[in-house]
Motif scaffolding. Structure first.
Motif, PDB file in Angstrom:
ATOM      1  N   ASP A  92      -6.048 -22.158  -8.429  1.00 43.11           N
ATOM      2  CA  ASP A  92      -5.443 -23.412  -8.852  1.00 43.11           C
ATOM      3  C   ASP A  92      -4.532 -23.099 -10.033  1.00 43.11           C
ATOM      4  O   ASP A  92      -4.822 -22.195 -10.829  1.00 43.11           O
ATOM      5  CB  ASP A  92      -6.508 -24.430  -9.264  1.00 43.11           C
ATOM      6  N   ASN A  93      -3.461 -23.859 -10.182  1.00 41.15           N
ATOM      7  CA  ASN A  93      -2.479 -23.499 -11.209  1.00 41.15           C
ATOM      8  C   ASN A  93      -2.907 -23.828 -12.638  1.00 41.15           C
ATOM      9  O   ASN A  93      -2.226 -23.454 -13.593  1.00 41.15           O
ATOM     10  CB  ASN A  93      -1.110 -24.118 -10.903  1.00 41.15           C
ATOM     11  N   ASP A  94      -4.042 -24.522 -12.800  1.00 41.84           N
ATOM     12  CA  ASP A  94      -4.536 -24.790 -14.155  1.00 41.84           C
ATOM     13  C   ASP A  94      -5.617 -23.795 -14.579  1.00 41.84           C
ATOM     14  O   ASP A  94      -6.322 -24.010 -15.553  1.00 41.84           O
ATOM     15  CB  ASP A  94      -5.056 -26.229 -14.278  1.00 41.84           C
ATOM     16  N   ASP A  95      -5.744 -22.692 -13.835  1.00 46.39           N
ATOM     17  CA  ASP A  95      -6.706 -21.641 -14.155  1.00 46.39           C
ATOM     18  C   ASP A  95      -6.011 -20.431 -14.763  1.00 46.39           C
ATOM     19  O   ASP A  95      -4.847 -20.151 -14.478  1.00 46.39           O
ATOM     20  CB  ASP A  95      -7.441 -21.174 -12.891  1.00 46.39           C
ATOM     21  N   PHE A  96      -6.744 -19.706 -15.595  1.00 45.71           N
ATOM     22  CA  PHE A  96      -6.348 -18.384 -16.047  1.00 45.71           C
ATOM     23  C   PHE A  96      -7.328 -17.392 -15.426  1.00 45.71           C
ATOM     24  O   PHE A  96      -8.531 -17.457 -15.702  1.00 45.71           O
ATOM     25  CB  PHE A  96      -6.422 -18.270 -17.575  1.00 45.71           C
ATOM     26  N   PHE A  97      -6.838 -16.493 -14.592  1.00 44.43           N
ATOM     27  CA  PHE A  97      -7.701 -15.454 -14.046  1.00 44.43           C
ATOM     28  C   PHE A  97      -7.872 -14.331 -15.068  1.00 44.43           C
ATOM     29  O   PHE A  97      -6.931 -13.968 -15.772  1.00 44.43           O
ATOM     30  CB  PHE A  97      -7.104 -14.857 -12.764  1.00 44.43           C
ATOM     31  N   ILE A  98      -9.082 -13.788 -15.121  1.00 46.76           N
ATOM     32  CA  ILE A  98      -9.347 -12.628 -15.969  1.00 46.76           C
ATOM     33  C   ILE A  98      -9.085 -11.401 -15.097  1.00 46.76           C
ATOM     34  O   ILE A  98      -9.982 -10.867 -14.443  1.00 46.76           O
ATOM     35  CB  ILE A  98     -10.792 -12.635 -16.521  1.00 46.76           C
ATOM     36  N   TYR A  99      -7.830 -10.979 -15.051  1.00 41.78           N
ATOM     37  CA  TYR A  99      -7.394  -9.989 -14.075  1.00 41.78           C
ATOM     38  C   TYR A  99      -8.077  -8.628 -14.257  1.00 41.78           C
ATOM     39  O   TYR A  99      -8.349  -7.929 -13.273  1.00 41.78           O
ATOM     40  CB  TYR A  99      -5.876  -9.826 -14.136  1.00 41.78           C
ATOM     41  N   GLU A 100      -8.368  -8.257 -15.510  1.00 40.35           N
ATOM     42  CA  GLU A 100      -9.032  -6.974 -15.714  1.00 40.35           C
ATOM     43  C   GLU A 100     -10.384  -6.926 -15.011  1.00 40.35           C
ATOM     44  O   GLU A 100     -10.796  -5.881 -14.487  1.00 40.35           O
ATOM     45  CB  GLU A 100      -9.183  -6.648 -17.207  1.00 40.35           C
ATOM     46  N   ILE A 102     -11.090  -8.934 -12.326  1.00 41.07           N
ATOM     47  CA  ILE A 102     -10.771  -9.021 -10.896  1.00 41.07           C
ATOM     48  C   ILE A 102     -10.538  -7.639 -10.308  1.00 41.07           C
ATOM     49  O   ILE A 102     -11.008  -7.329  -9.205  1.00 41.07           O
ATOM     50  CB  ILE A 102      -9.541  -9.932 -10.676  1.00 41.07           C
ATOM     51  N   PHE A 103      -9.831  -6.783 -11.042  1.00 44.58           N
ATOM     52  CA  PHE A 103      -9.595  -5.421 -10.553  1.00 44.58           C
ATOM     53  C   PHE A 103     -10.911  -4.649 -10.403  1.00 44.58           C
ATOM     54  O   PHE A 103     -11.087  -3.877  -9.452  1.00 44.58           O
ATOM     55  CB  PHE A 103      -8.656  -4.668 -11.501  1.00 44.58           C
ATOM     56  N   LYS A 104     -11.850  -4.874 -11.326  1.00 44.47           N
ATOM     57  CA  LYS A 104     -13.165  -4.213 -11.244  1.00 44.47           C
ATOM     58  C   LYS A 104     -13.954  -4.713 -10.035  1.00 44.47           C
ATOM     59  O   LYS A 104     -14.586  -3.933  -9.319  1.00 44.47           O
ATOM     60  CB  LYS A 104     -13.962  -4.470 -12.524  1.00 44.47           C
TER      61      LYS A 104
END
Length: 340
Positions: A92-100, A102-104
């Motif tokens: 959703d566009n009101d989220d911030f993904f914790i990409y570091e 997500i990669f793990k």
């Protein structure tokens, strides 16, 4: 190196967050692919399109307006067909993904074929804008906690999840093939009953295979007045008063019992006990509640609480506000100040 993950960003108007989501994706998303699935009445602006038009990792698809949840679920199913990678993550566009993280999680899935999905915790927050260049994340709260969905037995995973029911499986990295099967069914059945559709899709994922839930944050979710959760109140009320409500639950039981390879009505009994029954038990009435009272209480429990004021004091629960989360919060605040 090509990524094995595609994020699908589902849009329905609320375009004020598009620019922010895309810029954060460009900064943190590495080589992950992105599909923008637009079902809004007013489509994405040309100004925002220019941010990604020459980016080969990003594809934009315009769908008919999501006038009903039937349209919305069909959009999900059709969007999944455009995915070329093994794994998918909904956004959703009101989220911030914790990409570091997500990669793990993605690396874990690539090395553990017996798992169909992986995810982490979800943290809610309010955003306070003190002035044009000063942003603060406030009221951090744990929306989804870590639960064990990695049991080998389908019935064990089902029972654990029913006692800890949430939208968490929708917010995990999942194998595309599982989601295709899931939304082929959920887009076909249950008409416009969004609660049963959502519950079915969550249970389908849990039953279908092991999902690793790490005790690490994966999503920072902003709570605001335009949150989709706050718009579902009237839809939920219609669903519980709909003559097909029980019929939908029986169908849910029929499909998922076959997936579980377990006796009929087990799913239905657990659904009433853990989702509906637990709410009824909270009544402190001497007499049996009326239908009107039951609906009112049930809906009040489901309705997402929306803050009435933007001037909210920051408060954190020390239990989950770790050094890692503090760094994430600071990183997002810095990003917001630079990209206002």
């Amino acid at each position: 190196m090509k990524s094995n993950l595609t994020i699908i960003l589902f849009l329905k108007d609320r375009h004020e967050y598009n620019n922010r989501f895309l810029k954060y994706f460009f900064k943190k998303g590495g080589n992950i692919k992105l599909i923008i699935s637009d079902g809004g009445k007013k489509k994405i602006s040309e100004k925002v399109k220019k941010l990604f038009q020459k980016n080969t990792r990003i594809k934009y698809f315009s769908f008919p307006e999501d006038k009903t949840y039937i349209h919305y679920y069909k959009k999900i199913f059709k969007s999944l067909k455009y995915v070329k990678t093994k794994f998918v993550l909904f956004a959703d566009n009101d989220d911030f993904f914790i990409y570091e993280n997500i990669f793990k999680f993605l690396k874990f899935l690539e090395n553990k074929n017996q798992f169909i999905g992986a995810g982490g915790t979800m943290i809610g927050f309010n955003m306070i804008k003190k002035n044009d260049k000063d942003f603060k994340l406030s009221n951090l709260n744990l929306i989804y906690d870590q639960i064990n969905l990695a049991k080998k037995s389908k019935i064990d995973r089902f029972n654990i999840f029913m006692k800890n029911f949430s939208d968490l499986p929708r917010n995990c990295i999942m194998k595309k093939d599982v989601l295709i099967k899931n939304y082929q069914l959920s887009s076909k059945y249950f008409e416009n009953n969004i609660e049963v559709k959502d519950h079915f899709s969550a249970l389908f994922n849990v039953i279908h295979g092991k999902i690793k839930i790490f005790n690490k944050p994966m999503i920072m979710h902003q709570t605001h007045l335009n949150s989709e959760g706050g718009k579902r109140y009237s839809a939920i009320m219609k669903n519980f008063s709909n003559k097909n409500f029980i019929k939908d639950l029986i169908l849910l039981d029929e499909i998922l019992s076959k997936k579980l390879k377990y006796k009929r009505h087990y799913v239905l009994e657990s659904y009433f006990k853990n989702i509906i029954g637990s709410i009824i038990q909270n009544f402190s009435l001497k007499t049996e509640p009326s239908t009107k009272e039951l609906y009112s209480f049930f809906l009040s429990k489901l309705k997402r609480k929306i803050p009435k004021s933007k001037n909210i004091e920051i408060h954190f629960k020390k239990k989950f506000y770790t050094k890692d989360i503090k760094k994430i919060v600071q990183s997002i605040e810095i990003f917001l100040k630079k990209n206002n």
